[in-house]
Design a protein around this motif. Structure first.
Motif, PDB file in Angstrom:
ATOM      1  N   ASP A 176      33.191  28.396  52.758  1.00 11.02           N
ATOM      2  CA  ASP A 176      33.739  29.303  51.746  1.00 11.02           C
ATOM      3  C   ASP A 176      34.357  30.556  52.373  1.00 11.02           C
ATOM      4  O   ASP A 176      35.059  31.306  51.713  1.00 11.02           O
ATOM      5  CB  ASP A 176      32.627  29.712  50.764  1.00 11.02           C
ATOM      6  N   PRO A 407      29.446  35.381  46.011  1.00 17.15           N
ATOM      7  CA  PRO A 407      30.423  36.051  45.144  1.00 17.15           C
ATOM      8  C   PRO A 407      29.935  37.280  44.371  1.00 17.15           C
ATOM      9  O   PRO A 407      30.655  38.290  44.338  1.00 17.15           O
ATOM     10  CB  PRO A 407      30.891  34.922  44.221  1.00 17.15           C
ATOM     11  N   PRO A 408      28.741  37.280  43.760  1.00 16.68           N
ATOM     12  CA  PRO A 408      28.332  38.514  43.065  1.00 16.68           C
ATOM     13  C   PRO A 408      28.203  39.705  44.002  1.00 16.68           C
ATOM     14  O   PRO A 408      28.602  40.820  43.659  1.00 16.68           O
ATOM     15  CB  PRO A 408      26.986  38.136  42.447  1.00 16.68           C
ATOM     16  N   ASP A 410      29.602  39.940  47.124  1.00 12.78           N
ATOM     17  CA  ASP A 410      30.946  40.157  47.682  1.00 12.78           C
ATOM     18  C   ASP A 410      31.784  40.998  46.715  1.00 12.78           C
ATOM     19  O   ASP A 410      32.504  41.924  47.117  1.00 12.78           O
ATOM     20  CB  ASP A 410      31.605  38.795  47.922  1.00 12.78           C
ATOM     21  N   THR A 411      31.674  40.683  45.426  1.00 13.10           N
ATOM     22  CA  THR A 411      32.426  41.414  44.399  1.00 13.10           C
ATOM     23  C   THR A 411      31.964  42.862  44.295  1.00 13.10           C
ATOM     24  O   THR A 411      32.790  43.781  44.217  1.00 13.10           O
ATOM     25  CB  THR A 411      32.279  40.715  43.033  1.00 13.10           C
ATOM     26  N   ARG A 423      35.214  35.834  50.788  1.00  8.37           N
ATOM     27  CA  ARG A 423      35.063  34.431  50.390  1.00  8.37           C
ATOM     28  C   ARG A 423      36.207  33.971  49.481  1.00  8.37           C
ATOM     29  O   ARG A 423      36.687  34.729  48.642  1.00  8.37           O
ATOM     30  CB  ARG A 423      33.749  34.222  49.647  1.00  8.37           C
ATOM     31  N   SER A 425      35.768  31.801  47.064  1.00  9.21           N
ATOM     32  CA  SER A 425      35.255  31.658  45.706  1.00  9.21           C
ATOM     33  C   SER A 425      35.213  32.979  44.956  1.00  9.21           C
ATOM     34  O   SER A 425      35.273  32.988  43.720  1.00  9.21           O
ATOM     35  CB  SER A 425      33.868  31.021  45.724  1.00  9.21           C
ATOM     36  N   THR A 426      35.134  34.097  45.673  1.00  9.74           N
ATOM     37  CA  THR A 426      35.097  35.394  44.998  1.00  9.74           C
ATOM     38  C   THR A 426      36.395  35.654  44.250  1.00  9.74           C
ATOM     39  O   THR A 426      36.397  36.314  43.196  1.00  9.74           O
ATOM     40  CB  THR A 426      34.839  36.519  46.017  1.00  9.74           C
ATOM     41  N   ASN A 428      38.006  33.830  42.423  1.00  8.18           N
ATOM     42  CA  ASN A 428      37.957  33.231  41.087  1.00  8.18           C
ATOM     43  C   ASN A 428      36.693  33.607  40.317  1.00  8.18           C
ATOM     44  O   ASN A 428      36.463  33.087  39.224  1.00  8.18           O
ATOM     45  CB  ASN A 428      38.053  31.704  41.197  1.00  8.18           C
ATOM     46  N   TYR A 429      35.892  34.489  40.881  1.00 11.10           N
ATOM     47  CA  TYR A 429      34.656  34.925  40.225  1.00 11.10           C
ATOM     48  C   TYR A 429      35.029  35.880  39.080  1.00 11.10           C
ATOM     49  O   TYR A 429      35.710  36.892  39.313  1.00 11.10           O
ATOM     50  CB  TYR A 429      33.770  35.610  41.251  1.00 11.10           C
TER      51      TYR A 429
END
Length: 504
Positions: A176, A407-408, A410-411, A423, A425-426, A428-429
């Motif tokens: 990721d 993601p949480p 990272d955001t 990442r 995936s972040t 699209n988080y």
């Protein structure tokens, strides 16, 4: 403490096996079952399989780790993180990741507690930060995880360990994080860190000042695109800065950082220069690119008088207050400053400014080209966590570093610090999509125009000091650009010898 028996693996494996077995069993259609009901079961099975595939890397990671840890008790770990006033999630996310990993490990039968002492420091003197860590290491008191030190120096000194073993072991779990970020932690064929965030330089300008100069909204909004296309250069913007100063709208046209850093290197890169040769592993000075870089800063400071000749050594607070309060038109900054201005009280009336103020009054773009039709761009690269060689649990530390960027987490770091997510995936988080408008835009032009320029040489610090010394003389007018090039090259050759390549 005893080691976890292999029966733990069997228990965890049995759980996964039961899920798989149930999914397969549902695929066998009993006679007399209506087709609609059967299709619903198949759909549920497929969804279950997708969920299983999603958690399989985490399961495999935990299964591999269990046998290396005690079955019960307290594991005490520590981490040192550093950065700007708004980068504190670098430390906080390690604490959160430790608790997450503790919960997951308890789920596979380990009755352990991970106590993570995660320290954060706002650092402006990176030499002092390195010395502090080196002293702790010398005393045998280094943390398990460290950031904010030079990777090459740390690897050569034996302060940190290679993470190759763990990267290979958990490769599926790590996919990721983009491959180019893992490439950026390589030195001498080994990986030495875990990417934590992505930094990008950003060229900022004051929209409100341009309005006062008579620019229309359409012209202001078009400026980033014109810079990207090479239609507007550094020297075009210097003329705008001169006009704004002459009309009393600003005190200065430009500010740059007060010490050596990547933002000062960008004109050199845009002129075709490199400071590091990947093939030979040697440092490089490109005389033509050096002249272009020095000529730019000489022109801004000595010819057009739109840049103070005392920039080097100016306090960071004075610099940020100058731009945030509209006394400076252009700022050679980075994406993280967007977040810093919203957290630190730089504005003399508003204090920490709301993001709405920035969208209304501040624009951002690539660093401009040096000539019409030339290349505009920015540099980009990861901040890194390193595992210290004194750590008793290096594999656990590695996974904590990885889980610190889910993601949480990272955001939270991205939105607070305005560093780009690490990442895929972040992006699209939902919380990032909802609130990360600035970072999304920066990510877009980084994807098209970003340059990764890691300099992996143990004597890069020596050359940086020489570059800074000569930049100061250029901006003060004690050396012309040509004189600075010759002086720098001679000094660097004398100091670095065969470790330096000089290109015409």
């Amino acid at each position: 403490m005893s080691q976890k028996p292999s029966s733990t693996y069997l228990i965890v494996g049995l759980i996964i096996g039961l899920i798989i077995g149930a999914a397969i069993g549902w695929a066998v259609t009993p006679k007399g079952v209506p087709e609609e009901e059967y299709n619903a079961v198949v759909s549920e099975r497929d969804a279950l399989r997708s969920e299983l595939d999603a958690i399989r890397p985490e399961y495999e990671a935990l299964k591999a780790l269990v046998g290396t840890l005690p079955t019960d008790g307290v594991i005490t770990m520590s981490a040192w993180s550093a950065g700007s006033p708004v980068d504190y999630y670098r430390a906080e996310n390690l604490k959160r990741a430790a608790k997450l990993l503790e919960t997951l490990l308890r789920g596979v039968g380990l009755n352990i507690t991970i106590e993570m002492d995660s320290y954060y420091e706002h650092v402006s003197d990176w030499g002092a930060w390195k010395s502090k860590f080196a002293s702790a290491f010398e005393a045998g008191e280094a943390p398990d995880i460290i950031s904010g030190i030079d990777m090459v120096e740390a690897a050569e000194a034996g302060w940190i360990v290679s993470v190759d073993e763990y990267y290979a072991k958990y490769k599926d779990l790590l996919a990721d994080i983009p491959e180019y970020l893992w490439d950026a932690v390589k030195y001498k064929g080994k990986m030495w860190g875990v990417p934590q965030d992505v930094a990008s330089q950003v060229f900022y300008f004051r929209k409100d000042v341009l309005r006062q100069l008579g620019w229309s909204e359409e012209e202001i909004e078009a400026l980033p695109d014109k810079i990207a296309k090479g239609e507007v250069t550094w020297y075009d913007l210097a003329e705008v800065g001169k006009e704004a100063v002459a009309k009393g709208l600003v005190q200065w046209g430009f500010f740059h950082r007060p010490n050596w850093g990547t933002s000062l290197e960008i004109p050199y890169y845009l002129a075709g220069g490199d400071f590091y040769d990947v093939e030979t592993g040697k440092l490089v000075l490109d005389k033509s690119a050096l002249k272009d870089m020095f000529t730019l800063f000489y022109t801004l400071a000595q010819v057009d008088k739109v840049l103070p000749d005392t920039m080097i050594g100016t306090s960071w607070r004075e610099i940020h207050m100058g731009f945030v309060n509209g006394r400076v038109l252009f700022w050679l900054g980075g994406s993280w400053h967007w977040g810093e201005w919203q957290k630190v009280e730089y504005h003399e009336t508003l204090g920490a400014v709301p993001e709405s103020y920035l969208w209304e009054n501040v624009g951002f773009a690539l660093y401009p080209a040096l000539e019409k039709g030339g290349k505009a761009g920015v540099t980009t690269g990861p901040w890194k966590y390193y595992i210290c060689s004194q750590s008793k649990y290096p594999e656990l530390a590695f996974l904590i570093c990885y889980f610190a960027t889910i993601p949480p987490y990272d955001t939270d770091h991205a939105l607070t610090s305005s560093h780009l997510p690490v990442r895929y995936s972040t992006l699209n988080y939902p919380p990032f999509v909802e609130k990360g408008g600035f970072l999304y835009k920066v990510s877009t032009f980084v994807a098209k125009h970003g340059m990764s320029k890691p300099i992996l040489h143990p004597k890069w610090g020596i050359l940086k000091d020489m570059l800074l010394e000569h930049l100061v003389k250029v901006e003060k007018g004690t050396l012309t650009p040509d004189e600075a090039v010759e002086s720098l090259v001679n000094a660097a050759q004398a100091e670095l010898g065969e470790e330096l390549i000089v290109r015409e």
